[in-house]
Design an enzyme around this catalytic site. Structure first.
Site, PDB file in Angstrom:
ATOM      1  NE  ARG A 164     -11.342 -30.402   3.603  1.00  0.00           N
ATOM      2  CZ  ARG A 164     -10.759 -30.005   4.732  1.00  0.00           C
ATOM      3  NH1 ARG A 164     -10.366 -28.749   4.876  1.00  0.00           N
ATOM      4  NH2 ARG A 164     -10.576 -30.854   5.719  1.00  0.00           N
ATOM      5  CG  ASP A 165     -18.448 -30.560   4.026  1.00  0.00           C
ATOM      6  OD1 ASP A 165     -18.420 -31.773   4.287  1.00  0.00           O
ATOM      7  OD2 ASP A 165     -17.965 -29.694   4.773  1.00  0.00           O
ATOM      8  CG  LEU A 166     -19.324 -30.163  -4.456  1.00  0.00           C
ATOM      9  CD1 LEU A 166     -19.417 -28.679  -4.139  1.00  0.00           C
ATOM     10  CD2 LEU A 166     -18.341 -30.383  -5.587  1.00  0.00           C
ATOM     11  CE1 TYR A 167     -21.703 -35.564   0.672  1.00  0.00           C
ATOM     12  CE2 TYR A 167     -21.331 -33.735   2.188  1.00  0.00           C
ATOM     13  CZ  TYR A 167     -21.046 -35.025   1.768  1.00  0.00           C
ATOM     14  OH  TYR A 167     -20.103 -35.768   2.433  1.00  0.00           O
ATOM     15  CG  HIS A 170     -23.572 -27.647   1.060  1.00  0.00           C
ATOM     16  ND1 HIS A 170     -22.636 -28.574   1.462  1.00  0.00           N
ATOM     17  CD2 HIS A 170     -24.311 -27.357   2.163  1.00  0.00           C
ATOM     18  CE1 HIS A 170     -22.802 -28.830   2.748  1.00  0.00           C
ATOM     19  NE2 HIS A 170     -23.805 -28.107   3.190  1.00  0.00           N
TER      20      HIS A 170
END
Length: 255
Positions: A164-167, A170
């Site tokens: 859901r925050d796969l940048y 990370h």
């Protein structure tokens, strides 16, 4: 909603006879993020670094807002705790937790925490790319990291995990390691979801976020092609069209 507590041997000895929920509130260090109901900080203990996330309850307003938007609200540290266990079980490198606790039956006021070991010496993929000249970003080391990135994301999705925050900020690695020794650690898992199968829209969101963040650091078209080729497990043209449309929309917001 049952209470829960896990302490590694070290923290079990350290907090013997004490209330762990009171102890974490007394920890001080460098605050990395301070949001409503959540604090992330780095601290050191006996010369070793750790990260602490404390969740103090999101409130009913935030819970209802997420439910109206058909999203499951993040109530505390349990998401990250479960996601770390899941990723380790499928051999995707991530963080190592040393303490976890959850207390309270009211989901809006639940207190929870997780302590993970600091990935000492590691930097993010984003910082790695931004720290080198654009013309050098297509070297063999960068290609190897993109390959590991694609493999990690593919395995996560194959086993029902979406981030859901796969940048790329990370994903952390140790730049001092050789390519054969290299590992890529997925972090910031507090919003991760685990199911039997990742729904289509969440696959699109995760993959679009990766590609958007690659474009933002001027990754080459060849590197993006490497990622899509290695991630691709039978995804059709419709999927990739949706991914590229969403990644371009994300990029347009910051230009």
């Amino acid at each position: 909603m049952a209470n829960a507590l896990y302490l590694s041997e070290h923290f079990s000895e350290l907090w013997q006879g004490k209330n762990p929920f009171e102890e974490v509130e007394n920890i001080t260090g460098d605050v990395y993020r301070e949001l409503d109901g959540r604090t992330t900080l780095r601290f050191e203990l006996n010369g070793k670094g750790y990260f602490l996330k404390i969740h103090r309850g999101v409130g009913w307003k935030e819970i209802f807002k997420n439910l109206v938007q058909l999203r499951l609200p993040v109530l505390g540290a349990e998401n990250e705790w479960k996601a770390i266990d899941k990723l380790k079980s499928i051999n995707v490198d991530t963080m190592t937790y040393v303490a976890y606790g959850k207390q309270g039956n009211n989901p809006a006021k639940q207190l929870s925490f997780i302590i993970t070991e600091d990935l000492a010496g590691c930097i993010s993929l984003e910082d790695y790319f931004l720290g080198m000249p654009v013309e050098d970003r297509g070297d063999a080391k960068a290609e190897g990291l993109i390959s590991k990135l694609a493999e990690s994301v593919k395995v996560m999705h194959q086993h029902g995990v979406n981030h859901r925050d796969l940048y790329i900020c990370h994903f952390l690695f140790d730049p001092k390691k050789t390519e054969s020794e290299q590992t890529l650690h997925v972090i910031d898992l507090h919003r991760a979801q685990i199911r039997e199968k990742v729904p289509y829209r969440w696959l699109v969101k995760d993959v679009a976020s990766v590609i958007y963040s690659m474009k933002e650091v001027c990754a080459s078209n060849d590197q993006i092609s490497t990622f899509t080729r290695l991630y691709n497990k039978g995804s059709g043209n419709q999927f990739w069209a949706a991914v590229m449309k969403k990644s371009d929309a994300l990029l347009a917001k910051v230009i």
